[in-house]
Design an enzyme around this catalytic site. Structure first.
Site, PDB file in Angstrom:
ATOM      1  N   HIS A  70     -70.578  63.070 -23.560  1.00  0.00           N
ATOM      2  CA  HIS A  70     -69.565  63.255 -24.462  1.00  0.00           C
ATOM      3  C   HIS A  70     -68.220  62.731 -24.033  1.00  0.00           C
ATOM      4  CE1 HIS A  70     -66.969  64.804 -27.766  1.00  0.00           C
ATOM      5  NE2 HIS A  70     -66.084  65.320 -26.940  1.00  0.00           N
ATOM      6  N   CYS A 107     -69.291  59.684 -30.349  1.00  0.00           N
ATOM      7  CA  CYS A 107     -67.962  59.782 -29.502  1.00  0.00           C
ATOM      8  C   CYS A 107     -67.727  58.942 -28.582  1.00  0.00           C
ATOM      9  CB  CYS A 107     -68.043  61.231 -28.855  1.00  0.00           C
ATOM     10  SG  CYS A 107     -69.324  61.194 -27.848  1.00  0.00           S
TER      11      CYS A 107
END
Length: 169
Positions: free
Chosen positions: A39, A109
């Site tokens: 992430h 993301c």
């Protein structure tokens, strides 16, 4: 107020969502080594920005439940003012990066962070991050799990959603 000709540091925050499990289990499950399930977010103007199942979100650096990042990469600096950047984010939040457009493998993301990094600095984020979905899907186990994985939405709690008219900033 932004200073004329000022530059602002741009950092890439990298988090391993698996907290080390990918490194241990990927050889057994996928037949290849993955160092993490990444992430990422961009830190600029003293704030951390990321995209997830709630849309574009901003918080203080390290301010999500993910805590401190595993790695911080210096992407350089930008001359883009905070005001212009926030207009850009607001536009993305109304179009390309709305919450309903999130897709774990294709539009996540890392896709967002890569686009924002290029807007601010002209540099992409590291390929080992952007190539991770295709690496997973290139394995039989990844293909078998795809229907389940496609239903997953990542939205680290913490921060304010930035989505144009509903912006809390």
């Amino acid at each position: 107020m932004d200073q004329p000709n000022a530059t602002y540091a741009v950092k890439l925050y990298i988090y391993d969502l698996s907290r080390g499990m990918a490194r241990q289990l990927s050889p057994i499950m996928l037949g290849k080594q993955l160092d993490g399930i990444w992430h990422t977010s961009i830190v600029v103007y003293g704030e951390e920005f990321f995209f997830g199942g709630e849309g574009i979100t901003g918080c203080s650096p390290g301010g999500t439940l993910l805590g401190e990042p595993n790695t911080i990469v210096d992407l350089g600096s930008t001359e883009v003012t905070e005001e212009i950047f926030m207009e850009y984010l607001s536009s993305l939040g109304e179009s390309t990066y709305r919450a309903d457009r999130y897709r774990l493998f294709e539009h996540n993301c890392n896709t967002f962070t890569n686009e924002v990094a290029q807007f601010l600095t002209g540099r992409k984020i590291p390929a080992y991050i952007t190539d991770l979905p295709s690496e997973v899907l290139s394995t039989p186990f990844g293909q078998a799990l795809r229907p389940l994985l496609d239903s997953i939405t990542i939205a680290p709690p913490g921060g304010n959603v930035i989505n144009g008219q509903d912006s809390q900033r």
